[in-house]
Design a protein around this motif. Structure first.
Motif, PDB file in Angstrom:
ATOM      1  N   VAL A 129       0.825  -1.210   0.000  1.00 58.25           N
ATOM      2  CA  VAL A 129       0.000   0.000   0.000  1.00 58.25           C
ATOM      3  C   VAL A 129       0.861   1.263   0.000  1.00 58.25           C
ATOM      4  O   VAL A 129       0.605   2.187  -0.780  1.00 58.25           O
ATOM      5  CB  VAL A 129      -0.979  -0.007   1.196  1.00 58.25           C
ATOM      6  CG1 VAL A 129      -1.731   1.309   1.293  1.00 58.25           C
ATOM      7  CG2 VAL A 129      -1.949  -1.184   1.067  1.00 58.25           C
ATOM      8  N   ALA A 130       1.881   1.319   0.824  1.00 60.83           N
ATOM      9  CA  ALA A 130       2.729   2.519   0.890  1.00 60.83           C
ATOM     10  C   ALA A 130       3.388   2.791  -0.459  1.00 60.83           C
ATOM     11  O   ALA A 130       3.440   3.936  -0.925  1.00 60.83           O
ATOM     12  CB  ALA A 130       3.781   2.365   1.986  1.00 60.83           C
ATOM     13  N   ARG A 131       3.880   1.736  -1.094  1.00 58.89           N
ATOM     14  CA  ARG A 131       4.518   1.889  -2.419  1.00 58.89           C
ATOM     15  C   ARG A 131       3.517   2.411  -3.438  1.00 58.89           C
ATOM     16  O   ARG A 131       3.814   3.313  -4.214  1.00 58.89           O
ATOM     17  CB  ARG A 131       5.084   0.555  -2.878  1.00 58.89           C
ATOM     18  CG  ARG A 131       5.668   0.633  -4.282  1.00 58.89           C
ATOM     19  CD  ARG A 131       6.206  -0.708  -4.751  1.00 58.89           C
ATOM     20  NE  ARG A 131       6.870  -0.525  -6.021  1.00 58.89           N
ATOM     21  CZ  ARG A 131       6.647  -1.281  -7.071  1.00 58.89           C
ATOM     22  NH1 ARG A 131       5.807  -2.289  -7.013  1.00 58.89           N
ATOM     23  NH2 ARG A 131       7.287  -1.057  -8.209  1.00 58.89           N
ATOM     24  N   GLU A 132       2.333   1.835  -3.443  1.00 58.77           N
ATOM     25  CA  GLU A 132       1.323   2.222  -4.427  1.00 58.77           C
ATOM     26  C   GLU A 132       0.833   3.654  -4.202  1.00 58.77           C
ATOM     27  O   GLU A 132       0.622   4.412  -5.148  1.00 58.77           O
ATOM     28  CB  GLU A 132       0.154   1.241  -4.403  1.00 58.77           C
ATOM     29  CG  GLU A 132       0.546  -0.174  -4.809  1.00 58.77           C
ATOM     30  CD  GLU A 132       1.184  -0.261  -6.178  1.00 58.77           C
ATOM     31  OE1 GLU A 132       0.633   0.294  -7.140  1.00 58.77           O
ATOM     32  OE2 GLU A 132       2.261  -0.883  -6.292  1.00 58.77           O
ATOM     33  N   GLN A 133       0.663   4.027  -2.959  1.00 64.97           N
ATOM     34  CA  GLN A 133       0.236   5.395  -2.672  1.00 64.97           C
ATOM     35  C   GLN A 133       1.327   6.392  -3.056  1.00 64.97           C
ATOM     36  O   GLN A 133       1.029   7.468  -3.570  1.00 64.97           O
ATOM     37  CB  GLN A 133      -0.176   5.532  -1.208  1.00 64.97           C
ATOM     38  CG  GLN A 133      -1.476   4.811  -0.915  1.00 64.97           C
ATOM     39  CD  GLN A 133      -1.920   4.888   0.537  1.00 64.97           C
ATOM     40  OE1 GLN A 133      -1.141   5.229   1.427  1.00 64.97           O
ATOM     41  NE2 GLN A 133      -3.170   4.555   0.771  1.00 64.97           N
ATOM     42  N   ALA A 134       2.588   6.029  -2.851  1.00 64.10           N
ATOM     43  CA  ALA A 134       3.690   6.897  -3.274  1.00 64.10           C
ATOM     44  C   ALA A 134       3.716   7.036  -4.797  1.00 64.10           C
ATOM     45  O   ALA A 134       3.952   8.139  -5.323  1.00 64.10           O
ATOM     46  CB  ALA A 134       5.025   6.350  -2.763  1.00 64.10           C
ATOM     47  N   VAL A 178      -5.430   0.174  -1.749  1.00 65.68           N
ATOM     48  CA  VAL A 178      -4.692   1.434  -1.913  1.00 65.68           C
ATOM     49  C   VAL A 178      -5.549   2.675  -1.701  1.00 65.68           C
ATOM     50  O   VAL A 178      -5.088   3.669  -1.139  1.00 65.68           O
ATOM     51  CB  VAL A 178      -4.023   1.464  -3.308  1.00 65.68           C
ATOM     52  CG1 VAL A 178      -3.329   2.790  -3.565  1.00 65.68           C
ATOM     53  CG2 VAL A 178      -3.045   0.293  -3.443  1.00 65.68           C
ATOM     54  N   LEU A 179      -6.771   2.650  -2.139  1.00 71.78           N
ATOM     55  CA  LEU A 179      -7.616   3.851  -2.099  1.00 71.78           C
ATOM     56  C   LEU A 179      -8.292   3.964  -0.736  1.00 71.78           C
ATOM     57  O   LEU A 179      -9.495   3.806  -0.591  1.00 71.78           O
ATOM     58  CB  LEU A 179      -8.629   3.825  -3.249  1.00 71.78           C
ATOM     59  CG  LEU A 179      -8.001   3.720  -4.634  1.00 71.78           C
ATOM     60  CD1 LEU A 179      -9.073   3.673  -5.710  1.00 71.78           C
ATOM     61  CD2 LEU A 179      -7.006   4.844  -4.888  1.00 71.78           C
ATOM     62  N   THR A 180      -7.495   4.267   0.250  1.00 74.39           N
ATOM     63  CA  THR A 180      -7.940   4.246   1.637  1.00 74.39           C
ATOM     64  C   THR A 180      -8.472   5.594   2.110  1.00 74.39           C
ATOM     65  O   THR A 180      -8.137   6.643   1.556  1.00 74.39           O
ATOM     66  CB  THR A 180      -6.777   3.825   2.561  1.00 74.39           C
ATOM     67  OG1 THR A 180      -5.705   4.750   2.392  1.00 74.39           O
ATOM     68  CG2 THR A 180      -6.314   2.416   2.257  1.00 74.39           C
ATOM     69  N   TYR A 181      -9.269   5.516   3.165  1.00 77.94           N
ATOM     70  CA  TYR A 181      -9.771   6.710   3.844  1.00 77.94           C
ATOM     71  C   TYR A 181      -8.569   7.488   4.381  1.00 77.94           C
ATOM     72  O   TYR A 181      -7.650   6.917   4.955  1.00 77.94           O
ATOM     73  CB  TYR A 181     -10.705   6.306   4.988  1.00 77.94           C
ATOM     74  CG  TYR A 181     -11.309   7.482   5.716  1.00 77.94           C
ATOM     75  CD1 TYR A 181     -12.458   8.094   5.231  1.00 77.94           C
ATOM     76  CD2 TYR A 181     -10.714   7.986   6.860  1.00 77.94           C
ATOM     77  CE1 TYR A 181     -13.024   9.183   5.877  1.00 77.94           C
ATOM     78  CE2 TYR A 181     -11.267   9.073   7.516  1.00 77.94           C
ATOM     79  CZ  TYR A 181     -12.413   9.665   7.027  1.00 77.94           C
ATOM     80  OH  TYR A 181     -12.953  10.757   7.663  1.00 77.94           O
ATOM     81  N   GLY A 210     -12.333  11.083   2.089  1.00 73.89           N
ATOM     82  CA  GLY A 210     -12.505  11.537   3.466  1.00 73.89           C
ATOM     83  C   GLY A 210     -12.037  12.971   3.582  1.00 73.89           C
ATOM     84  O   GLY A 210     -11.480  13.545   2.649  1.00 73.89           O
ATOM     85  N   SER A 211     -12.234  13.559   4.747  1.00 73.72           N
ATOM     86  CA  SER A 211     -11.940  14.984   4.920  1.00 73.72           C
ATOM     87  C   SER A 211     -10.468  15.314   4.668  1.00 73.72           C
ATOM     88  O   SER A 211     -10.151  16.417   4.236  1.00 73.72           O
ATOM     89  CB  SER A 211     -12.348  15.443   6.323  1.00 73.72           C
ATOM     90  OG  SER A 211     -11.619  14.718   7.306  1.00 73.72           O
ATOM     91  N   GLU A 212      -9.566  14.382   4.910  1.00 76.48           N
ATOM     92  CA  GLU A 212      -8.145  14.629   4.656  1.00 76.48           C
ATOM     93  C   GLU A 212      -7.607  13.797   3.501  1.00 76.48           C
ATOM     94  O   GLU A 212      -6.419  13.850   3.189  1.00 76.48           O
ATOM     95  CB  GLU A 212      -7.340  14.356   5.927  1.00 76.48           C
ATOM     96  CG  GLU A 212      -7.700  15.310   7.049  1.00 76.48           C
ATOM     97  CD  GLU A 212      -6.910  15.061   8.311  1.00 76.48           C
ATOM     98  OE1 GLU A 212      -5.781  14.525   8.228  1.00 76.48           O
ATOM     99  OE2 GLU A 212      -7.422  15.400   9.385  1.00 76.48           O
ATOM    100  N   GLY A 213      -8.459  13.057   2.840  1.00 87.18           N
ATOM    101  CA  GLY A 213      -8.049  12.194   1.732  1.00 87.18           C
ATOM    102  C   GLY A 213      -8.093  12.906   0.398  1.00 87.18           C
ATOM    103  O   GLY A 213      -8.950  12.630  -0.434  1.00 87.18           O
ATOM    104  N   THR A 214      -7.164  13.807   0.199  1.00 86.20           N
ATOM    105  CA  THR A 214      -7.190  14.660  -0.991  1.00 86.20           C
ATOM    106  C   THR A 214      -6.026  14.402  -1.942  1.00 86.20           C
ATOM    107  O   THR A 214      -5.793  15.195  -2.849  1.00 86.20           O
ATOM    108  CB  THR A 214      -7.155  16.140  -0.565  1.00 86.20           C
ATOM    109  OG1 THR A 214      -5.954  16.367   0.193  1.00 86.20           O
ATOM    110  CG2 THR A 214      -8.378  16.491   0.277  1.00 86.20           C
TER     111      THR A 214
END
Length: 174
Positions: free
Chosen positions: A48-53, A83-86, A91-95
Motif C-alpha cells: 500500500v505505501a509503495r502504491e500510494q507513493a 490502496v484507495l484508503t480513507y 474523506g476529509s483529509e483524503g485529498t
C-alpha cells in the motif's frame, strides 16, 4: 509534461495479444510509468505505501485492462480496495488524488455492436463502467471518457497497430 501512471491489470498478460501491444506501445514514452499489477503482485499482496507513493508522484492515472465479466480483472479490484484508503484517497483529509485525471483504457473481445441495447451484452460499456466514475467522484479525480478498444478477438495486425497508436496519442492528451 504530465507524469502518467499506467496501471495494467490482466490475469494472464503473456497470453494477451492486445495487452502486450498496448503496453509495449506506451512503455517507451518518457512521461509514462507502466505498472503491471499482476507481475508486481502475483500473490495479490499489495504494498500500500509503495502504491500510494506512486500515485502521489504522478499527475494522471490510467487503468488499462480487458473487460472481464463486465468489470476489471480481480488484481485491479484488490488494488483499489487496498490502496484507495480513507485519509489518502477520500474523506476529509483524503485529498491526494484530487484533480488528477483518471483515464480508463478498456479492451473488449466483443465489438461495439455487442455492447448496445440490441447486442449480445445489452448494455453499453460506458454504463457498465459507472463504478469507476463513482470511484473518481469519491476520490476527487477527473473522470475522462473511457477509451475503448473493441472487437479484439477478431482484430487484424493492422487494426492492432492502429489501436496501439490511438493509445499512444491518448497519452499525449493527459
Amino acid at each position: 509534461m504530465s507524469r502518467i501512471l499506467v496501471l495494467t491489470a490482466h490475469r494472464t498478460p503473456d497470453e494477451s495479444r492486445i495487452n502486450q501491444a498496448l503496453i509495449e506501445a506506451v512503455r517507451p514514452l518518457p512521461n509514462v510509468t507502466v505498472h503491471e499489477l499482476i507481475r508486481t503482485y502475483p500473490d495479490y499482496r499489495i504494498d500500500v505505501a509503495r502504491e500510494q507513493a506512486l500515485l502521489a508522484s504522478h499527475d494522471a492515472v490510467v487503468m488499462m485492462f480487458p473487460f472481464f465479466w463486465y468489470s476489471s480483472p480481480a488484481i485491479l479490484r484488490e488494488w483499489q480496495d487496498a490502496v484507495l484508503t480513507y485519509g489518502f484517497a477520500y474523506g476529509s483529509e483524503g485529498t491526494k488524488l484530487h484533480g488528477k485525471p483518471l483515464q480508463l483504457v478498456v479492451s473488449t473481445g466483443g465489438n461495439a455492436q455487442a455492447y448496445t441495447a440490441e447486442g449480445y451484452n445489452r448494455y453499453p460499456v460506458q454504463d457498465l463502467l459507472l463504478p469507476f466514475h463513482a470511484l473518481a467522484n469519491l476520490t476527487g479525480m477527473d473522470y475522462l471518457p473511457p477509451h475503448l478498444v473493441q472487437g479484439v478477438t477478431d482484430m487484424s495486425d493492422e487494426q492492432l497497430a492502429q489501436a496501439a497508436a490511438g493509445v499512444v496519442a491518448l497519452m499525449g492528451t493527459l
